[in-house]
Design a protein around this motif. Structure first.
Motif, PDB file in Angstrom:
ATOM      1  N   ILE A   7      10.464  -1.357   5.617  1.00  0.00           N
ATOM      2  CA  ILE A   7       9.453  -0.345   5.280  1.00  0.00           C
ATOM      3  C   ILE A   7       8.379  -0.949   4.388  1.00  0.00           C
ATOM      4  O   ILE A   7       7.178  -0.675   4.557  1.00  0.00           O
ATOM      5  N   LEU A   8       8.778  -1.775   3.439  1.00  0.00           N
ATOM      6  CA  LEU A   8       7.798  -2.411   2.564  1.00  0.00           C
ATOM      7  C   LEU A   8       6.836  -3.292   3.363  1.00  0.00           C
ATOM      8  O   LEU A   8       5.617  -3.262   3.134  1.00  0.00           O
ATOM      9  N   LEU A   9       7.370  -4.063   4.308  1.00  0.00           N
ATOM     10  CA  LEU A   9       6.519  -4.955   5.089  1.00  0.00           C
ATOM     11  C   LEU A   9       5.577  -4.191   6.009  1.00  0.00           C
ATOM     12  O   LEU A   9       4.485  -4.677   6.323  1.00  0.00           O
ATOM     13  N   GLU A  10       5.993  -3.006   6.433  1.00  0.00           N
ATOM     14  CA  GLU A  10       5.085  -2.182   7.231  1.00  0.00           C
ATOM     15  C   GLU A  10       3.843  -1.792   6.441  1.00  0.00           C
ATOM     16  O   GLU A  10       2.799  -1.474   7.026  1.00  0.00           O
ATOM     17  N   ASN A  11       3.950  -1.841   5.122  1.00  0.00           N
ATOM     18  CA  ASN A  11       2.834  -1.457   4.251  1.00  0.00           C
ATOM     19  C   ASN A  11       2.284  -2.638   3.452  1.00  0.00           C
ATOM     20  O   ASN A  11       1.557  -2.440   2.482  1.00  0.00           O
ATOM     21  N   PHE A  20      -3.663  -8.699   9.296  1.00  0.00           N
ATOM     22  CA  PHE A  20      -3.363  -9.372  10.559  1.00  0.00           C
ATOM     23  C   PHE A  20      -3.485  -8.400  11.732  1.00  0.00           C
ATOM     24  O   PHE A  20      -4.110  -8.704  12.752  1.00  0.00           O
ATOM     25  N   SER A  21      -2.863  -7.246  11.579  1.00  0.00           N
ATOM     26  CA  SER A  21      -2.796  -6.293  12.693  1.00  0.00           C
ATOM     27  C   SER A  21      -4.166  -5.727  13.048  1.00  0.00           C
ATOM     28  O   SER A  21      -4.424  -5.388  14.200  1.00  0.00           O
ATOM     29  N   ARG A  22      -5.070  -5.612  12.070  1.00  0.00           N
ATOM     30  CA  ARG A  22      -6.402  -5.092  12.343  1.00  0.00           C
ATOM     31  C   ARG A  22      -7.255  -6.091  13.118  1.00  0.00           C
ATOM     32  O   ARG A  22      -8.186  -5.696  13.821  1.00  0.00           O
ATOM     33  N   GLY A  23      -6.958  -7.374  12.950  1.00  0.00           N
ATOM     34  CA  GLY A  23      -7.651  -8.381  13.726  1.00  0.00           C
ATOM     35  C   GLY A  23      -9.028  -8.754  13.228  1.00  0.00           C
ATOM     36  O   GLY A  23      -9.731  -9.537  13.873  1.00  0.00           O
ATOM     37  N   ARG A  24      -9.437  -8.225  12.076  1.00  0.00           N
ATOM     38  CA  ARG A  24     -10.777  -8.536  11.573  1.00  0.00           C
ATOM     39  C   ARG A  24     -10.764  -9.704  10.594  1.00  0.00           C
ATOM     40  O   ARG A  24     -11.806 -10.277  10.305  1.00  0.00           O
ATOM     41  N   HIS A  25      -9.603 -10.043  10.079  1.00  0.00           N
ATOM     42  CA  HIS A  25      -9.474 -11.154   9.141  1.00  0.00           C
ATOM     43  C   HIS A  25      -8.286 -12.020   9.556  1.00  0.00           C
ATOM     44  O   HIS A  25      -7.352 -11.554  10.199  1.00  0.00           O
ATOM     45  N   PHE A  26      -8.337 -13.272   9.207  1.00  0.00           N
ATOM     46  CA  PHE A  26      -7.262 -14.224   9.480  1.00  0.00           C
ATOM     47  C   PHE A  26      -6.967 -14.341  10.980  1.00  0.00           C
ATOM     48  O   PHE A  26      -5.819 -14.470  11.399  1.00  0.00           O
ATOM     49  N   SER A  76       0.837  -1.216   0.000  1.00  0.00           N
ATOM     50  CA  SER A  76       0.000   0.000   0.000  1.00  0.00           C
ATOM     51  C   SER A  76       0.864   1.254   0.000  1.00  0.00           C
ATOM     52  O   SER A  76       0.850   2.067   0.937  1.00  0.00           O
ATOM     53  N   LEU A  77       1.650   1.399  -1.052  1.00  0.00           N
ATOM     54  CA  LEU A  77       2.468   2.588  -1.274  1.00  0.00           C
ATOM     55  C   LEU A  77       2.357   2.969  -2.743  1.00  0.00           C
ATOM     56  O   LEU A  77       1.983   2.146  -3.583  1.00  0.00           O
ATOM     57  N   GLU A  78       2.716   4.192  -3.056  1.00  0.00           N
ATOM     58  CA  GLU A  78       2.795   4.587  -4.456  1.00  0.00           C
ATOM     59  C   GLU A  78       3.835   3.713  -5.165  1.00  0.00           C
ATOM     60  O   GLU A  78       4.857   3.331  -4.575  1.00  0.00           O
ATOM     61  N   GLU A  79       3.573   3.392  -6.422  1.00  0.00           N
ATOM     62  CA  GLU A  79       4.441   2.466  -7.126  1.00  0.00           C
ATOM     63  C   GLU A  79       5.887   2.952  -7.192  1.00  0.00           C
ATOM     64  O   GLU A  79       6.820   2.157  -7.045  1.00  0.00           O
ATOM     65  N   ALA A  80       6.081   4.246  -7.393  1.00  0.00           N
ATOM     66  CA  ALA A  80       7.448   4.779  -7.479  1.00  0.00           C
ATOM     67  C   ALA A  80       8.191   4.561  -6.168  1.00  0.00           C
ATOM     68  O   ALA A  80       9.380   4.194  -6.159  1.00  0.00           O
ATOM     69  N   GLU A  81       7.505   4.773  -5.037  1.00  0.00           N
ATOM     70  CA  GLU A  81       8.146   4.565  -3.733  1.00  0.00           C
ATOM     71  C   GLU A  81       8.442   3.088  -3.504  1.00  0.00           C
ATOM     72  O   GLU A  81       9.501   2.732  -2.980  1.00  0.00           O
ATOM     73  N   THR A  82       7.494   2.237  -3.889  1.00  0.00           N
ATOM     74  CA  THR A  82       7.714   0.795  -3.744  1.00  0.00           C
ATOM     75  C   THR A  82       8.942   0.356  -4.526  1.00  0.00           C
ATOM     76  O   THR A  82       9.798  -0.379  -4.023  1.00  0.00           O
ATOM     77  N   LYS A 127       2.989  -1.482 -15.624  1.00  0.00           N
ATOM     78  CA  LYS A 127       4.125  -2.185 -15.030  1.00  0.00           C
ATOM     79  C   LYS A 127       3.897  -2.269 -13.520  1.00  0.00           C
ATOM     80  O   LYS A 127       4.165  -1.324 -12.791  1.00  0.00           O
ATOM     81  N   ARG A 128       3.379  -3.391 -13.086  1.00  0.00           N
ATOM     82  CA  ARG A 128       2.990  -3.542 -11.694  1.00  0.00           C
ATOM     83  C   ARG A 128       4.205  -3.506 -10.775  1.00  0.00           C
ATOM     84  O   ARG A 128       5.245  -4.071 -11.067  1.00  0.00           O
ATOM     85  N   ALA A 129       4.037  -2.850  -9.635  1.00  0.00           N
ATOM     86  CA  ALA A 129       5.099  -2.778  -8.645  1.00  0.00           C
ATOM     87  C   ALA A 129       5.264  -4.132  -7.964  1.00  0.00           C
ATOM     88  O   ALA A 129       4.310  -4.904  -7.854  1.00  0.00           O
ATOM     89  N   PRO A 130       6.473  -4.456  -7.492  1.00  0.00           N
ATOM     90  CA  PRO A 130       6.688  -5.741  -6.812  1.00  0.00           C
ATOM     91  C   PRO A 130       5.842  -5.871  -5.552  1.00  0.00           C
ATOM     92  O   PRO A 130       5.467  -4.876  -4.917  1.00  0.00           O
ATOM     93  N   ALA A 131       5.547  -7.129  -5.189  1.00  0.00           N
ATOM     94  CA  ALA A 131       4.767  -7.407  -3.983  1.00  0.00           C
ATOM     95  C   ALA A 131       4.988  -8.854  -3.567  1.00  0.00           C
ATOM     96  O   ALA A 131       5.408  -9.695  -4.374  1.00  0.00           O
TER      97      ALA A 131
END
Length: 391
Positions: A289-293, A300-306, A272-278, A341-345
């Motif tokens: 930083i990537l994993l934080e987003n 997981f952190s929200r606790g509503r799913h999984f 969940s970052l702009e593609e250029a930043e990713t 051109k999709r950003a990596p994930a």
């Protein structure tokens, strides 16, 4: 008062210790024990029940619609040169292109058969059965009755739904203790029901413990709101998947009713970052930083799913989107005008749930067949055993 139990390994575990990892749990961080369990080697206590520890290899790979070549060597992927696992669970996505003909037309089983043949060759390399190549005799779902010197692996169940393909392999001496083997397919793609997206789940009882392995391909896309479609797909799969309840004994009917569950696949969660930043963070390998987003870790952190699910610490590069036959990400190449051109994930993930399941390895593997890298995990699975059935 708890029962006394003795812990047994069905095979010798490698003496090489794997590094300790951290796990992303539901709102918490926990630590995984190393390959050699603290209880191993200690004198067992006597009691009515025993626990066997099995080594389970699980991997997911989106092969991008590319058929494997006849000489594709899978030994590195399956780690079959240096290690010996009790169970292999292999989940594929896009074993055929997801076009209208494949989604709506008859299943192309020749592709899944070819993958199974290559898997058999890698797992049983240099093993001979009555003068024939062993891999030719181990790709059927039915038990193999021929005599073999030493252990071999055979496929106990495989199932294809359009591009999703799940294949489960076990060592020969384990097969007599596997029962109530069932499969369930859920289509969640076009019109919410077609099989271009969805899941193929395989469950079985091993000794007295129930296992369920769920291979998923969730909704794609990097637009705002697409993450909710993935969440809905996952919830739909967990809600709709059903297995037979059993006539002579009570068996788990839903995925979450099983003792131990592994969910793997192209879950398609993005950054969940702009593609250029990713892209800039990928270039500098700033995974923190990537994993934080990362969208899935955010869920997981929200606790509503999984809720209750766990995932190993991600220490590898994003698994998507590579240029085929290259180590470069797709956005590094000049494409057609207007081509996105999709950003990596980290689209390709392995999650697990259940008491007695411990992950000891989580990594990617450098196969360049498609725009995804395969991801693999190794688990130690505690399995309850009835008295008199130790093997």
């Amino acid at each position: 008062m708890g029962e006394n139990r003795k812990i047994i390994l069905p095979r010798l575990v490698t003496s090489k210790l794997l590094h300790r990892q951290q796990l992303h749990g539901h709102g918490s961080i926990s630590e995984v024990s190393s390959v050699v369990d603290e209880t191993l080697g200690k004198r067992p206590l006597t009691g009515p029940n025993d626990t066997l520890i099995y080594r389970v290899f699980a991997s997911t790979w989106n092969v991008g619609g590319f058929a494997p070549s006849d000489d594709l060597d899978l030994e590195d992927w399956l780690d079959s040169r240096d290690n010996f696992y009790d169970i292999y669970v292999l989940g594929f996505q896009e074993i055929v292109p997801l076009n209208a003909r494949n989604v709506l037309g008859p299943k192309k089983s020749c592709i899944s058969t070819k993958w199974n043949s290559l898997i058999a060759e890698a797992l049983n390399k240099n093993r001979i059965i009555e003068g024939e190549n062993l891999h030719e005799a181990t790709t059927n779902n039915s038990p193999m009755e021929s005599s073999v010197q030493g252990e071999y692996f055979s496929c106990i169940r495989s199932k294809q739904m359009v591009g999703i393909f799940t294949s489960v392999w076990v060592r020969s001496s384990l097969k007599p203790f596997i029962h109530h083997l069932d499969v369930s397919c859920i289509g969640s793609g076009i019109m919410g029901c077609l099989g271009n997206k969805g899941s193929v789940s395989i469950r079985f009882m091993l000794q007295e413990t129930s296992f369920c392995f769920v291979c998923c391909h969730l909704a794609s896309g990097g637009k705002e709101g697409d993450v909710m479609l993935r969440n809905l797909d996952a919830a739909d799969i967990l809600a709709r998947t059903r297995f037979p309840s059993g006539a002579t004994q009570k068996l788990p009917e839903k995925i979450l009713d099983h003792d131990q569950v592994v969910l793997l696949g192209d879950l398609n969660y993005r950054i969940s970052l702009e593609e250029a930043e990713t892209r800039s963070l990928v270039k500098t390998k700033n995974w923190a930083i990537l994993l934080e987003n990362d969208q899935l870790l955010f869920e997981f952190s929200r606790g509503r799913h999984f809720e209750g699910w766990q995932e190993g610490s991600i220490t590898f590069s994003p698994t998507y989107k590579y240029h085929p036959n290259s180590d470069q990400y797709y956005w590094c190449f000049d494409g057609a005008r207007g081509e996105k051109k999709r950003a990596p994930a980290w689209c390709d993930r392995i999650l697990w749930l259940g008491k007695g399941l411990k992950q000891v390895q989580y990594e990617t593997c450098n196969y360049r067949l498609s725009d995804h890298r395969p991801v693999r995990a190794v688990f130690h699975a505690d399995c309850d055993v009835s008295e008199g059935t130790q093997k």
